[in-house]
Enzyme design. Structure first.
Site, PDB file in Angstrom:
ATOM      1  CG  HIS A 242      70.354  58.035  33.489  1.00 26.98           C
ATOM      2  ND1 HIS A 242      71.586  58.577  33.800  1.00 26.98           N
ATOM      3  CD2 HIS A 242      69.500  58.458  34.451  1.00 26.98           C
ATOM      4  CE1 HIS A 242      71.475  59.302  34.905  1.00 26.98           C
ATOM      5  NE2 HIS A 242      70.211  59.252  35.317  1.00 26.98           N
ATOM      6  CD  GLU A 243      65.625  57.358  34.915  1.00 22.01           C
ATOM      7  OE1 GLU A 243      65.538  56.902  36.079  1.00 22.01           O
ATOM      8  OE2 GLU A 243      65.939  58.540  34.675  1.00 22.01           O
ATOM      9  CG  HIS A 246      69.095  56.047  38.599  1.00 25.48           C
ATOM     10  ND1 HIS A 246      70.098  56.484  39.438  1.00 25.48           N
ATOM     11  CD2 HIS A 246      68.811  57.095  37.773  1.00 25.48           C
ATOM     12  CE1 HIS A 246      70.420  57.736  39.123  1.00 25.48           C
ATOM     13  NE2 HIS A 246      69.653  58.121  38.121  1.00 25.48           N
ATOM     14  CD  GLU A 296      70.909  61.613  38.328  1.00 26.62           C
ATOM     15  OE1 GLU A 296      70.988  61.156  37.168  1.00 26.62           O
ATOM     16  OE2 GLU A 296      69.842  61.636  38.966  1.00 26.62           O
TER      17      GLU A 296
END
Length: 374
Positions: A242-243, A246, A296
């Site tokens: 997930h990071e 980003h 997100e």
């Protein structure tokens, strides 16, 4: 000037020249004005109506008075350029006692309306700068800043984060060699074959917060609390995916530039990324990052793609969101910048790769990772 009779010495400036004129002043016979009598009889006399005489602002000393006339001039405080200076103590006292209008503040008609218009314009310009221009400029720079410059910016941010939130000497980064090797191995297996624009630098901060965040330039931090709470390395892999999502989308750079404001944007444009205060502000915002729900969701999709390509089930990531849902889902979704954890878990399960059974770390490597902080 102790009453309606008598004259006292004063000094007069006509406002046109620098010449001082010695004059005598006295009330007119009808008591409605002040006669200003020049030593030069040829000049004649002036009469200043009492209702138009004003004392200039900022005269706390009662030993003298500087007087002028209210007049219709082009500025916002209508004043005649002429000045009359009174130093006679009795006359000064008489003015204070008998002429309360002396200290009225005169404002041209329409001034308050003009002030209101200018104030409204200033507020509108500020809001435009904060919510339109700065975000738009940050978005543009985040998409076009050279990778090398973004990496340098991210390193400056991380240095300030460790300085501001560490204990000064030790810092925050955990330095266990075996644990770091296990973390590097997890990242390598997760990103194998992926086109990532950075050489990812992933570290663990010795902090009990169960969280992770990404900084500009591929800098990613996992908190010790997340390792403590995770039930498997696959859960950590999902959060890291997930990071990384980003980072690939340059969300941290966009957020950091917005947080640092115009000064931070200017620093990056000029290549000066070492400003401690600006980097510290950006780092603090990243540690409690509040991306949009769209950002997100996109990062969740990227994590699912990484897990699928690595042959790792995304079910552990959904289970992770199930556990934190009770902590984060008290706020209605429309009030939150993040999608609700329960909703994210359901969405992840929809795209989960259940047939995958690869363990991204073995038991020994997982123990080493969880012990990275000693």
């Amino acid at each position: 000037m102790t009453g309606p009779q008598g004259a006292v010495a004063a000094t007069f400036f006509d406002g046109q020249t620098a010449q001082r004129h010695a004059v005598r002043i006295a009330p007119t016979s009808d008591g409605l004005g002040l006669a200003v009598l020049f030593d030069d009889a040829a000049r004649g006399a002036l009469v200043w109506p009492f209702d138009r005489i004003r004392a200039l602002d900022g005269q706390a000393d009662r030993a003298s008075l500087m007087l002028t006339l209210r007049a219709e001039t082009g500025d916002e405080a209508p004043r005649d350029p002429a000045r009359l200076i009174v130093t006679d103590a009795a006359a000064v006292d008489w003015f204070h006692r008998t002429r309360p209008a002396l200290f009225h503040r005169d404002v041209r008609p329409g001034t308050f309306r003009k002030v209101a218009i200018w104030l409204s314009g200033a507020v509108a310009a500020t809001l435009l700068m904060l919510f339109v221009i700065l975000p738009g400029l940050a978005n543009y720079l985040a998409a076009h800043i050279p990778v090398e410059q973004e990496v340098a910016f991210g390193r400056a941010v991380m240095a300030q984060v460790e300085y501001l939130f560490g204990d000064g000497e030790k810092g925050l980064t955990c330095t266990g060699a075996e644990g770091q090797a296990a973390l590097d191995l997890l990242v390598a297996r997760l990103t194998e074959g992926q086109a990532i624009p950075y050489a990812l630098q992933v570290r663990v901060f010795d902090h009990a917060m169960p969280n992770a965040f990404a900084a500009p330039g591929g800098q990613i931090v996992v908190f010790r609390g997340l390792l403590d709470d995770a039930k498997s390395p696959e859960e950590v892999a999902g959060v890291l995916g997930h990071e990384i999502g980003h980072a690939v989308r340059r969300d941290p750079t966009r957020l950091a530039l917005r947080a640092a404001g115009s000064a931070g944007i200017l620093s990056v444009v000029l290549g000066d990324v070492s400003g401690g205060t600006l980097a510290g502000i950006a780092g603090e915002h990243l540690m409690r990052a509040a991306y949009t729900r769209e950002a997100e969701s996109a990062a969740d999709d990227y994590a699912l793609m990484l897990l699928a390509d690595a042959g790792v089930s995304s079910e552990p990531l959904a289970a992770f969101f199930d556990r934190i849902a009770t902590l984060t889902d008290a706020m209605p979704e429309y009030l939150s910048s993040h999608p609700l954890s329960a909703g994210r878990a359901e969405r992840i399960r929809t795209g989960a790769l259940y047939g995958a059974d690869r363990h991204i770390l073995d038991e020994a490597e997982w123990r080493a990772l969880r012990g990275i902080c000693g």
